[in-house]
Design a protein around this motif. Structure first.
Motif, PDB file in Angstrom:
ATOM      1  N   LEU A 153       3.034 -10.081  50.658  1.00  0.00           N
ATOM      2  CA  LEU A 153       2.680  -9.211  49.158  1.00  0.00           C
ATOM      3  C   LEU A 153       3.316  -9.255  47.771  1.00  0.00           C
ATOM      4  O   LEU A 153       2.971  -9.664  46.852  1.00  0.00           O
ATOM      5  CB  LEU A 153       3.114  -7.921  49.310  1.00  0.00           C
ATOM      6  CG  LEU A 153       1.882  -7.980  51.040  1.00  0.00           C
ATOM      7  CD1 LEU A 153       2.034  -6.305  51.437  1.00  0.00           C
ATOM      8  CD2 LEU A 153       0.360  -8.205  50.836  1.00  0.00           C
ATOM      9  N   ALA A 154       4.794  -9.011  48.021  1.00  0.00           N
ATOM     10  CA  ALA A 154       5.625  -8.977  46.547  1.00  0.00           C
ATOM     11  C   ALA A 154       5.081 -10.592  45.923  1.00  0.00           C
ATOM     12  O   ALA A 154       5.257 -10.428  44.300  1.00  0.00           O
ATOM     13  CB  ALA A 154       7.305  -9.230  46.823  1.00  0.00           C
ATOM     14  N   VAL A 155       5.153 -11.584  47.019  1.00  0.00           N
ATOM     15  CA  VAL A 155       4.687 -13.110  45.894  1.00  0.00           C
ATOM     16  C   VAL A 155       3.193 -12.884  44.541  1.00  0.00           C
ATOM     17  O   VAL A 155       3.262 -13.607  44.119  1.00  0.00           O
ATOM     18  CB  VAL A 155       5.235 -14.244  46.693  1.00  0.00           C
ATOM     19  CG1 VAL A 155       4.409 -15.786  46.771  1.00  0.00           C
ATOM     20  CG2 VAL A 155       6.373 -13.846  47.256  1.00  0.00           C
ATOM     21  N   ARG A 156       2.659 -12.814  46.124  1.00  0.00           N
ATOM     22  CA  ARG A 156       1.569 -12.015  45.317  1.00  0.00           C
ATOM     23  C   ARG A 156       0.807 -11.204  44.430  1.00  0.00           C
ATOM     24  O   ARG A 156       0.617 -12.208  43.266  1.00  0.00           O
ATOM     25  CB  ARG A 156      -0.002 -11.992  46.737  1.00  0.00           C
ATOM     26  CG  ARG A 156       0.585 -13.668  47.474  1.00  0.00           C
ATOM     27  CD  ARG A 156      -0.731 -12.937  48.619  1.00  0.00           C
ATOM     28  NE  ARG A 156      -0.677 -13.152  49.895  1.00  0.00           N
ATOM     29  CZ  ARG A 156      -2.297 -13.165  50.939  1.00  0.00           C
ATOM     30  NH1 ARG A 156      -2.647 -12.079  50.541  1.00  0.00           N
ATOM     31  NH2 ARG A 156      -2.590 -14.265  51.721  1.00  0.00           N
ATOM     32  N   ARG A 157       2.224 -10.385  44.194  1.00  0.00           N
ATOM     33  CA  ARG A 157       1.855  -9.411  43.255  1.00  0.00           C
ATOM     34  C   ARG A 157       2.596 -10.420  42.261  1.00  0.00           C
ATOM     35  O   ARG A 157       2.088 -10.174  40.928  1.00  0.00           O
ATOM     36  CB  ARG A 157       2.378  -8.125  43.336  1.00  0.00           C
ATOM     37  CG  ARG A 157       1.352  -6.974  43.938  1.00  0.00           C
ATOM     38  CD  ARG A 157       2.207  -5.893  44.333  1.00  0.00           C
ATOM     39  NE  ARG A 157       1.693  -5.280  42.681  1.00  0.00           N
ATOM     40  CZ  ARG A 157       0.676  -4.633  42.792  1.00  0.00           C
ATOM     41  NH1 ARG A 157      -0.683  -4.820  43.140  1.00  0.00           N
ATOM     42  NH2 ARG A 157       0.739  -4.646  40.930  1.00  0.00           N
ATOM     43  N   VAL A 158       3.808 -10.852  41.751  1.00  0.00           N
ATOM     44  CA  VAL A 158       4.411 -11.340  40.721  1.00  0.00           C
ATOM     45  C   VAL A 158       3.588 -12.551  40.400  1.00  0.00           C
ATOM     46  O   VAL A 158       3.671 -12.630  39.095  1.00  0.00           O
ATOM     47  CB  VAL A 158       5.648 -12.317  41.246  1.00  0.00           C
ATOM     48  CG1 VAL A 158       6.778 -13.121  40.344  1.00  0.00           C
ATOM     49  CG2 VAL A 158       6.674 -10.890  41.619  1.00  0.00           C
ATOM     50  N   ARG A 159       2.408 -12.905  41.256  1.00  0.00           N
ATOM     51  CA  ARG A 159       2.082 -14.067  40.327  1.00  0.00           C
ATOM     52  C   ARG A 159       0.761 -13.587  39.329  1.00  0.00           C
ATOM     53  O   ARG A 159       0.294 -14.344  38.618  1.00  0.00           O
ATOM     54  CB  ARG A 159       1.119 -15.224  41.291  1.00  0.00           C
ATOM     55  CG  ARG A 159       2.371 -15.837  42.550  1.00  0.00           C
ATOM     56  CD  ARG A 159       2.255 -15.971  43.601  1.00  0.00           C
ATOM     57  NE  ARG A 159       1.032 -17.316  43.507  1.00  0.00           N
ATOM     58  CZ  ARG A 159       0.606 -17.939  43.794  1.00  0.00           C
ATOM     59  NH1 ARG A 159       0.326 -17.626  45.013  1.00  0.00           N
ATOM     60  NH2 ARG A 159      -0.407 -19.521  43.429  1.00  0.00           N
ATOM     61  N   ARG A 160       0.720 -12.349  39.456  1.00  0.00           N
ATOM     62  CA  ARG A 160      -0.507 -11.623  39.068  1.00  0.00           C
ATOM     63  C   ARG A 160       0.105 -10.365  37.522  1.00  0.00           C
ATOM     64  O   ARG A 160      -0.210 -10.521  37.026  1.00  0.00           O
ATOM     65  CB  ARG A 160      -1.626 -11.047  39.594  1.00  0.00           C
ATOM     66  CG  ARG A 160      -1.961 -11.667  40.937  1.00  0.00           C
ATOM     67  CD  ARG A 160      -2.681 -11.063  41.599  1.00  0.00           C
ATOM     68  NE  ARG A 160      -3.393 -11.118  43.111  1.00  0.00           N
ATOM     69  CZ  ARG A 160      -3.942 -10.413  44.318  1.00  0.00           C
ATOM     70  NH1 ARG A 160      -4.159  -9.273  44.276  1.00  0.00           N
ATOM     71  NH2 ARG A 160      -4.483 -11.725  44.996  1.00  0.00           N
ATOM     72  N   ILE A 161       1.476 -10.948  37.626  1.00  0.00           N
ATOM     73  CA  ILE A 161       1.874  -9.506  36.203  1.00  0.00           C
ATOM     74  C   ILE A 161       1.984 -10.357  34.969  1.00  0.00           C
ATOM     75  O   ILE A 161       1.927 -12.239  35.523  1.00  0.00           O
ATOM     76  CB  ILE A 161       3.592  -9.379  37.055  1.00  0.00           C
ATOM     77  CG1 ILE A 161       3.212  -8.301  37.928  1.00  0.00           C
ATOM     78  CG2 ILE A 161       4.194  -9.179  35.566  1.00  0.00           C
ATOM     79  CD1 ILE A 161       5.458  -8.632  38.889  1.00  0.00           C
ATOM     80  N   SER A 162       1.527 -10.064  33.837  1.00  0.00           N
ATOM     81  CA  SER A 162       1.093 -10.592  33.510  1.00  0.00           C
ATOM     82  C   SER A 162       2.541 -10.700  32.268  1.00  0.00           C
ATOM     83  O   SER A 162       3.146  -9.401  31.863  1.00  0.00           O
ATOM     84  CB  SER A 162      -0.304 -10.182  32.213  1.00  0.00           C
ATOM     85  OG  SER A 162      -0.494  -8.454  31.659  1.00  0.00           O
TER      86      SER A 162
END
Length: 329
Positions: free
Chosen positions: A320-329
Motif C-alpha cells: 500500500l505504501a508503494v502505491r501511495r508513494v507513486r501518487r504523491i505529487s
C-alpha cells in the motif's frame, strides 16, 4: 541509495543503539542476579525435578518459589520497556521515512534523479527493515535470557508481556511497526502526524490480535481432578490458563478462579471434615478442580502463528505504501 539512506537515518540509528545499550545496562545486572539466586537457592534444581507434568505435588518447591517471587517479581515490569521497542522503531524509523521528504519538499528532487519511486521506497524499507530486524532478534534473545528464571518460577512464557518480547513474535511486531510508520507517512505527509497515526494504529492492531485472536489460535484443553487428589495442577508447567475453578457434582462452576485441596486419609476417610464442609458450602459432590488452558508446549506454535500474521500485514502495508508513494505529487 545506501549511502544516502545512512546519511538520512544515522541519527535515529545512533539513538536506537544508545537506547538498546541503556536498556542492556539495566537488564544484564538484574538478569545475572536473578539467575544466580534461582540456582543457588535450589529453586532451579527443585523445578527441574518437578518437570512439566500436568498433575504434581507442588509443595516441595512452594517455599523456595515464594522467596524468589518476593524478591524479583516486581522486576518483571521491566518487560514493559521491551514491549515498547517495536513501537519506537515504527515511530522513529518508519514514520519519518517518507513524511520528512514530503514535508520538506525534498521528494521533488529525490524522485527525479533517475531512481524510480518504487525502487526508492523498497530500498529504504529494505535497509531500515534490516536494521530493525537485527535489533529485534537481539532484543528477543536478550529478553528470553532475562525472563527465563521468572518464567520457570510460574510466570510462564504465555503470560501477556512475556509472550510479546521473546521468540519470533518481536520480529513480526518490529517489521510491522516500520511498515506501518512508512504507510502513515504517505497518508499524513508530515512527521508528527505520521508518528501519532503510527502510535494509534500499532496499539489498536496489537490489542486486537493479543486480546481477541491469540486465545483462539488453537482449541483450549481442559483439566479436571478431584479436590481430594494428592496431586494438584502444576503451576510451574508454564501453561496459559484461561479459566479455572471448582465444579460440584452437577457440573456447575461453584467457585470461579479458585481451587480446593482436601487431604484425606490413606483409606480415603475425611478425618478433617474438609469434604463435608465443601459439600455444605457448594452443594453435592463429587467436587472437582477444573481449568481451561493452553499447554506450554504450544508456545512455539502460537509464536509462529502470530509472527505470520504480522509479517503478512507487513507485506500488505509495504504494498500500500508503494502505491501511495507513486501518487504523491
Amino acid at each position: 541509495m545506501i549511502w544516502l539512506t545512512w546519511r538520512q537515518h544515522r541519527k535515529q540509528a545512533l539513538w536506537t543503539a544508545a537506547a538498546i545499550l541503556a536498556l542492556a545496562a539495566v537488564l544484564v545486572p538484574t538478569g545475572l542476579a536473578m539467575r544466580s539466586t534461582f540456582q543457588d537457592s535450589g529453586l532451579g534444581a527443585c523445578l527441574r525435578a518437578l518437570g512439566h507434568a500436568e498433575l504434581v505435588d507442588n509443595g516441595g518447591c512452594e517455599a523456595l518459589s515464594e522467596r524468589f517471587r518476593n524478591k524479583y517479581d516486581a522486576t518483571a515490569y521491566l518487560a514493559v520497556l521491551l514491549v515498547l521497542l517495536p513501537l519506537l522503531a515504527g515511530i522513529f524509523l518508519g514514520a519519518p521515512l517518507v513524511a520528512r521528504e514530503v514535508e520538506n519538499g525534498t521528494h521533488r528532487l529525490v524522485w527525479t534523479q533517475g531512481v524510480s519511486r518504487r525502487r526508492w521506497i523498497l530500498t529504504k524499507f529494505g535497509l531500515v527493515g534490516a536494521v530493525a530486524l537485527v535489533l529485534s532478534v537481539g532484543y528477543a534473545l536478550g529478553a528470553a535470557w532475562w525472563l527465563e528464571p521468572l518464567a520457570d518460577n510460574g510466570l510462564g512464557r504465555f503470560r501477556y508481556l512475556v509472550f510479546d518480547v521473546q521468540g519470533t513474535a518481536p520480529i513480526g511486531y518490529t517489521l510491522f511497526a516500520v511498515a506501518l510508520g512508512i504507510l502513515a507517512g504517505t497518508v499524513a505527509r508530515r512527521v508528527l502526524p505520521a508518528m501519532g497515526l503510527s502510535l494509534t494504529a500499532f496499539i489498536a492492531v496489537r490489542a486486537l490480535v493479543e486480546l481477541f485472536a491469540r486465545p483462539h489460535f488453537l482449541p483450549a484443553r481442559t483439566l479436571t481432578y478431584a479436590i481430594d487428589s494428592p496431586l494438584m495442577a502444576n503451576r510451574f508447567a508454564g501453561s496459559w490458563i484461561y479459566r479455572e475453578g471448582v465444579r460440584n457434582g452437577t457440573g456447575a462452576l461453584v467457585l470461579p478462579d479458585g481451587r480446593i485441596g482436601c487431604a484425606t486419609g490413606p483409606d480415603g476417610s475425611d478425618s478433617s471434615g474438609c469434604l463435608a464442609r465443601v459439600a455444605q458450602d457448594y452443594g453435592p459432590g463429587p467436587h472437582t478442580n477444573w481449568q481451561e488452558y493452553q499447554p506450554a508446549d504450544r508456545f512455539w506454535t502460537f509464536q509462529a502463528i502470530e509472527t505470520g500474521i504480522f509479517l503478512a500485514l507487513t507485506v500488505l502495508l509495504v504494498t500500500l505504501a508503494v502505491r501511495r508513494v507513486r501518487r504523491i505529487s
